[in-house]
Enzyme design. Structure first.
Site, PDB file in Angstrom:
ATOM      1  N   ASP A  34      15.756   6.571 -19.014  1.00  0.00           N
ATOM      2  CA  ASP A  34      14.903   6.937 -17.478  1.00  0.00           C
ATOM      3  C   ASP A  34      14.594   6.053 -16.769  1.00  0.00           C
ATOM      4  O   ASP A  34      13.263   5.917 -16.431  1.00  0.00           O
ATOM      5  CB  ASP A  34      13.433   7.075 -18.392  1.00  0.00           C
ATOM      6  CG  ASP A  34      13.259   8.933 -19.615  1.00  0.00           C
ATOM      7  OD1 ASP A  34      14.465   8.974 -19.978  1.00  0.00           O
ATOM      8  OD2 ASP A  34      12.705   8.990 -19.965  1.00  0.00           O
ATOM      9  N   CYS A  73      17.243  13.179 -22.580  1.00  0.00           N
ATOM     10  CA  CYS A  73      17.975  12.101 -22.718  1.00  0.00           C
ATOM     11  C   CYS A  73      19.192  12.754 -23.923  1.00  0.00           C
ATOM     12  O   CYS A  73      20.305  12.081 -24.175  1.00  0.00           O
ATOM     13  CB  CYS A  73      16.923  11.464 -23.697  1.00  0.00           C
ATOM     14  SG  CYS A  73      15.697  10.883 -22.665  1.00  0.00           S
ATOM     15  N   HIS A 129      19.466   9.247 -30.881  1.00  0.00           N
ATOM     16  CA  HIS A 129      18.954  10.615 -30.791  1.00  0.00           C
ATOM     17  C   HIS A 129      19.769  11.368 -30.774  1.00  0.00           C
ATOM     18  O   HIS A 129      19.886  12.412 -29.800  1.00  0.00           O
ATOM     19  CB  HIS A 129      18.198  10.845 -29.155  1.00  0.00           C
ATOM     20  CG  HIS A 129      17.295  11.054 -28.699  1.00  0.00           C
ATOM     21  ND1 HIS A 129      16.986  11.439 -27.229  1.00  0.00           N
ATOM     22  CD2 HIS A 129      16.769  11.759 -29.612  1.00  0.00           C
ATOM     23  CE1 HIS A 129      15.765  12.054 -27.358  1.00  0.00           C
ATOM     24  NE2 HIS A 129      15.903  12.432 -28.505  1.00  0.00           N
ATOM     25  N   ASP A 268      20.114   7.497 -18.064  1.00  0.00           N
ATOM     26  CA  ASP A 268      20.946   8.756 -19.030  1.00  0.00           C
ATOM     27  C   ASP A 268      20.114  10.115 -17.934  1.00  0.00           C
ATOM     28  O   ASP A 268      20.879  11.016 -18.050  1.00  0.00           O
ATOM     29  CB  ASP A 268      20.554   8.877 -20.926  1.00  0.00           C
ATOM     30  CG  ASP A 268      19.253   9.039 -20.297  1.00  0.00           C
ATOM     31  OD1 ASP A 268      18.435   8.462 -20.013  1.00  0.00           O
ATOM     32  OD2 ASP A 268      18.226   9.450 -21.956  1.00  0.00           O
TER      33      ASP A 268
HETATM   34 CA    CA Z   1      16.180   9.190 -20.986  1.00  0.00          CA
END
Ligand code: CA
Length: 443
Positions: A34, A73, A129, A268
């Protein structure tokens, strides 16, 4: 001097192995989380300094139009780690922590799988993730070592986050003795220092500057001139990230590995600006929009590559590239032949970067997000739909996507939509996010 033949053969064999290792560069893929397009020095940020990230552009090449495959993400990570449009395997949106059983589909292979097969030692540090079940763990997906957390975000000071799970070393809970960004960098430095004979691949997945907005006190002081509190904390987090990247670069330098290490750096997705996207105080200007949106601010990201002594230094590449290109480029550098059955969607960038090719042999880049956002970039033009808003934009002339040219370029808009529709036929209609999620928290 008398040398016995077996000893000589052994010596020659060792020399051959060493030469093979020397020929294979180490590879580090650094992902920020981010990070806004505007928030690095080489993109014009003046409020705070990012000398180490900037150094990658100065000692390597910066992609002015470098794209992620998603504006959020987990799908973006599924894309660049698999080397395939994650849409081809229905990966839409973020998994929920602790409740869903899906992640990167097990029949997809990662860049770590490929490099490990080629003799690389592999490690992932930071945010995963891509699934939390044992079979989805990084060490089941091509990585020899792991330190980090499996969910989409994490407290920067606590090992055990009540909302997002524990810090893990391998498959066990681990301690967190310092600010998480520093701990992730320290693990990478330790791994680099331990490597001796084999080339290595590191996926260095910092969670900074994703929320929660938490920074060390001394870094907050460095950003005290920024009045907005969230922006101040964000600046502190980015400076801590930059220093951490600097620590890794210093370790490479001290080990004499700088010229034999290929480094990718990207975010990302774009900086989060809107409600529901976990806004962190980032900026994407001059780009429109941000995370969760197919506008440039969601998908065009800080993106650069450094390979000292092999690739030009200080050059900016205007040609659009995408994170899918990382795997073919890394494989080419490592002498790993990519196979058609891998169905990689990206291209080896080395000929373009080395000046041996003027352009990439590619017409279009594609994006989709849910059922009411899509984008296609063909050459200078981008056709995009973000919910009810849509348009055709000439990006080199209109990077901020302000002037819809559909009325005068109707045929082009139709052609681009037709090309996107053909690409969409390769994507399953099942949305894994909707199909698999049961309960939990999204980030
Ligand atoms: Ca992200």
């Amino acid at each position: 001097m008398k040398i016995r033949l077996p000893s000589l053969l052994l010596a020659l064999a060792i020399a051959a192995v060493s030469a093979a290792h020397a020929a294979k560069p180490n590879i580090i893929l650094i992902a920020a989380d981010d990070l806004g397009y505007a928030d690095i020095g080489v993109h014009g940020c003046k409020e705070f300094a990012t000398p180490n990230i900037d150094s990658l552009a100065k000692n390597g090449l910066r992609f002015a139009a470098g794209y992620a495959t998603s504006a959020v993400c987990a799908p973006s990570r599924a894309g660049f780690l698999s080397g395939r449009y994650q849409d081809h395997f229905g990966f839409q949106g973020n998994p929920k922590h602790g409740a869903s059983d899906w992640g990167l589909p097990l029949d997809e292979r990662t860049i770590a799988d490929r490099l490990k097969t080629a003799g690389y030692k592999t490690a992932a540090f930071g945010k995963w993730h891509l699934g939390e079940k044992p079979e989805q763990h990084p060490m089941s997906r091509g990585f020899d070592e792991y330190f980090g957390f499996l969910a989409g975000m994490h407290d920067y000071f606590k090992a055990e986050d009540p909302n997002w799970g524990a810090i893990m070393r391998g498959r066990e809970k681990a301690e967190l003795k310092e600010y998480l960004t520093f701990a992730i960098a320290k693990e990478a430095c330790g791994f680099i220092e331990r490597q001796k004979d084999a080339p290595f691949f590191i996926y260095l997945a910092f969670n900074a500057p994703h929320t929660p907005s938490q920074a060390p006190e001394d870094y907050l002081k460095k950003a005290a001139h920024i009045a907005d509190k969230q922006r101040q904390t964000y600046a502190a987090m980015v400076m801590a990230l930059d220093d951490s990247i600097g620590r890794v670069l210093k370790t490479l330098r001290e080990k004499g590995l700088e010229e034999n290490t290929l480094i990718f750096f990207l975010s990302d997705n774009g900086g989060p600006l809107i409600k529901g996207s976990a806004p962190n105080g980032s900026r994407n200007d001059p780009l429109r929009g941000g995370k969760l949106q197919m506008w440039e601010g969601g998908i065009r990201v800080p993106f650069m590559i450094q390979w000292k002594g092999h690739l030009p230094a200080g050059k900016t590449i205007a040609e659009p590239v995408i994170s899918l290109d990382i795997q073919p480029t890394a494989c080419a550098a490592a002498g790993v032949e990519t196979k058609p059955e891998w169905k990689l969607d990206g291209l080896n960038l080395l000929p373009l970067l080395e000046g041996k090719a003027e352009h990439l042999a590619r017409t279009d880049l594609f994006w989709k997000f849910g059922n009411d956002q899509f984008a296609i970039r063909g050459g200078d033009w981008k056709l995009v739909k973000v919910h009810a808003d849509k348009g055709l934009f000439n990006l080199p002339k209109d990077i901020s996507e302000t002037t819809d040219r559909t009325a005068e370029q109707g045929k082009l808009a139709e052609d681009l939509k037709a090309r996107w529709d053909v690409w969409e036929t390769k994507n399953p209609t099942v949305n894994l996010k909707v199909a698999a999620e049961k309960k939990g928290k999204e980030q």
